[in-house]
Design a protein around this motif. Sequence first.
Motif, PDB file in Angstrom:
ATOM      1  N   VAL A 146       4.542  -6.038   1.341  1.00 56.22           N
ATOM      2  CA  VAL A 146       5.443  -5.676   2.474  1.00 56.22           C
ATOM      3  C   VAL A 146       6.187  -6.802   2.826  1.00 56.22           C
ATOM      4  O   VAL A 146       7.393  -6.924   3.175  1.00 56.22           O
ATOM      5  N   ILE A 147       5.335  -7.855   2.806  1.00 52.72           N
ATOM      6  CA  ILE A 147       6.407  -9.259   3.350  1.00 52.72           C
ATOM      7  C   ILE A 147       7.337  -9.517   2.257  1.00 52.72           C
ATOM      8  O   ILE A 147       8.507  -9.883   2.573  1.00 52.72           O
ATOM      9  N   VAL A 148       7.129  -9.502   0.865  1.00 50.42           N
ATOM     10  CA  VAL A 148       8.063  -9.887  -0.376  1.00 50.42           C
ATOM     11  C   VAL A 148       9.068  -8.538  -0.178  1.00 50.42           C
ATOM     12  O   VAL A 148      10.247  -9.047  -0.180  1.00 50.42           O
ATOM     13  N   GLY A 149       8.549  -7.396  -0.237  1.00 54.27           N
ATOM     14  CA  GLY A 149       9.520  -6.522   0.006  1.00 54.27           C
ATOM     15  C   GLY A 149      10.756  -6.525   1.187  1.00 54.27           C
ATOM     16  O   GLY A 149      11.952  -6.309   0.912  1.00 54.27           O
ATOM     17  N   VAL A 150      10.010  -6.775   2.489  1.00 51.70           N
ATOM     18  CA  VAL A 150      11.034  -7.148   3.565  1.00 51.70           C
ATOM     19  C   VAL A 150      12.135  -8.084   3.256  1.00 51.70           C
ATOM     20  O   VAL A 150      13.000  -8.069   3.627  1.00 51.70           O
ATOM     21  N   ALA A 151      11.325  -9.259   2.900  1.00 48.17           N
ATOM     22  CA  ALA A 151      12.324 -10.379   2.858  1.00 48.17           C
ATOM     23  C   ALA A 151      13.385 -10.288   1.631  1.00 48.17           C
ATOM     24  O   ALA A 151      14.751 -10.427   1.818  1.00 48.17           O
ATOM     25  N   LEU A 152      12.893  -9.487   0.368  1.00 48.11           N
ATOM     26  CA  LEU A 152      13.937  -9.154  -0.568  1.00 48.11           C
ATOM     27  C   LEU A 152      14.962  -8.287  -0.042  1.00 48.11           C
ATOM     28  O   LEU A 152      16.283  -8.242  -0.351  1.00 48.11           O
ATOM     29  N   GLY A 153      14.442  -7.407   0.828  1.00 47.09           N
ATOM     30  CA  GLY A 153      15.519  -6.438   1.315  1.00 47.09           C
ATOM     31  C   GLY A 153      16.259  -7.014   2.298  1.00 47.09           C
ATOM     32  O   GLY A 153      17.485  -6.351   2.345  1.00 47.09           O
ATOM     33  N   TYR A 154      15.822  -7.885   2.901  1.00 47.37           N
ATOM     34  CA  TYR A 154      16.854  -8.582   4.004  1.00 47.37           C
ATOM     35  C   TYR A 154      17.965  -9.126   3.391  1.00 47.37           C
ATOM     36  O   TYR A 154      19.021  -9.311   3.787  1.00 47.37           O
TER      37      TYR A 154
ATOM     38  N   PHE B 160      11.121   2.847  -2.482  1.00 48.34           N
ATOM     39  CA  PHE B 160      10.390   3.621  -3.567  1.00 48.34           C
ATOM     40  C   PHE B 160       9.653   2.794  -4.619  1.00 48.34           C
ATOM     41  O   PHE B 160       8.509   2.805  -4.958  1.00 48.34           O
ATOM     42  N   ALA B 161      10.642   2.033  -5.025  1.00 49.78           N
ATOM     43  CA  ALA B 161      10.305   0.995  -6.038  1.00 49.78           C
ATOM     44  C   ALA B 161       9.223  -0.091  -5.618  1.00 49.78           C
ATOM     45  O   ALA B 161       8.397  -0.229  -6.539  1.00 49.78           O
ATOM     46  N   VAL B 162       9.545  -0.635  -4.561  1.00 50.21           N
ATOM     47  CA  VAL B 162       8.443  -1.346  -3.825  1.00 50.21           C
ATOM     48  C   VAL B 162       7.010  -0.704  -3.925  1.00 50.21           C
ATOM     49  O   VAL B 162       6.002  -1.340  -4.107  1.00 50.21           O
ATOM     50  N   PHE B 163       7.073   0.199  -3.334  1.00 51.42           N
ATOM     51  CA  PHE B 163       5.815   1.214  -3.046  1.00 51.42           C
ATOM     52  C   PHE B 163       5.059   1.754  -4.559  1.00 51.42           C
ATOM     53  O   PHE B 163       4.064   1.359  -4.713  1.00 51.42           O
ATOM     54  N   LEU B 164       5.952   2.000  -5.282  1.00 51.50           N
ATOM     55  CA  LEU B 164       5.339   2.315  -6.649  1.00 51.50           C
ATOM     56  C   LEU B 164       4.853   1.016  -7.301  1.00 51.50           C
ATOM     57  O   LEU B 164       3.672   1.207  -8.104  1.00 51.50           O
TER      58      LEU B 164
END
Length: 219
Positions: A115-123, A142-146
């Motif tokens: 979650v932390i990495v996904g949010v940071a990268l998404g930002y 979806f890719a982060v979740f998978l």
Amino acid sequence: RIRIELDDEDKTILEDTKDLCQRLGIPPVKFNPYRVEWLDRIPRDETGRVPVLGAEQCTVDPSLITLQKSLKGKLDPKDWKPLIASTLILKYRLMGEVTRRVFLRVVLPLSTTFVIVGVALGYLLLPLFDTWPQVWPFLYMFAVFLSALVTILVLASPSVERAVLEADRHAAAFVGSRELLDSLRKVESLGLESLEGGSRTRRVLGKMLVERINSLLSG
């Protein structure tokens, strides 16, 4: 209630299983089978059909003993008893602790990390999302979740495998090490021709059978 006629094999398996439940202290509200169901695959909603492997899914229905159909007549009731004992111990004595341990050591920390990495990268990618098609943000999530799901399954698998080996050790002390070894060796000697599923399923089952046998021999 419709009366179900059981053959001698099913009657013995049912009686043995009920005896195991009583000796293991498994209450009827959790598992109270009244007949044996022989299946090679179990329907599972929209996710497809799951192979029935030996006695590993024998408790999938609390009122049935679900066993692998293609092994009917190839294993005697005395062969099924140690296998069923191991599964009962795994599900009703060990699985709660395994689930708790996997959640605390694998699911929780990995989910937090993703979650932390996904949010940071998404930002960081946010400016690019404005120029890309609208579907890309959803594909990214979806890719982060998978990725998180696959990683959790891979890291959780050894814990489940260790629990299976521990259940075998308990079952060996409960019904006899020689009896459980004989049952596992008999399944191994049949080969995997009777097992439904692809070559990967066969390899996984074969590897686990060898590990279970070697674990009992080394114990």
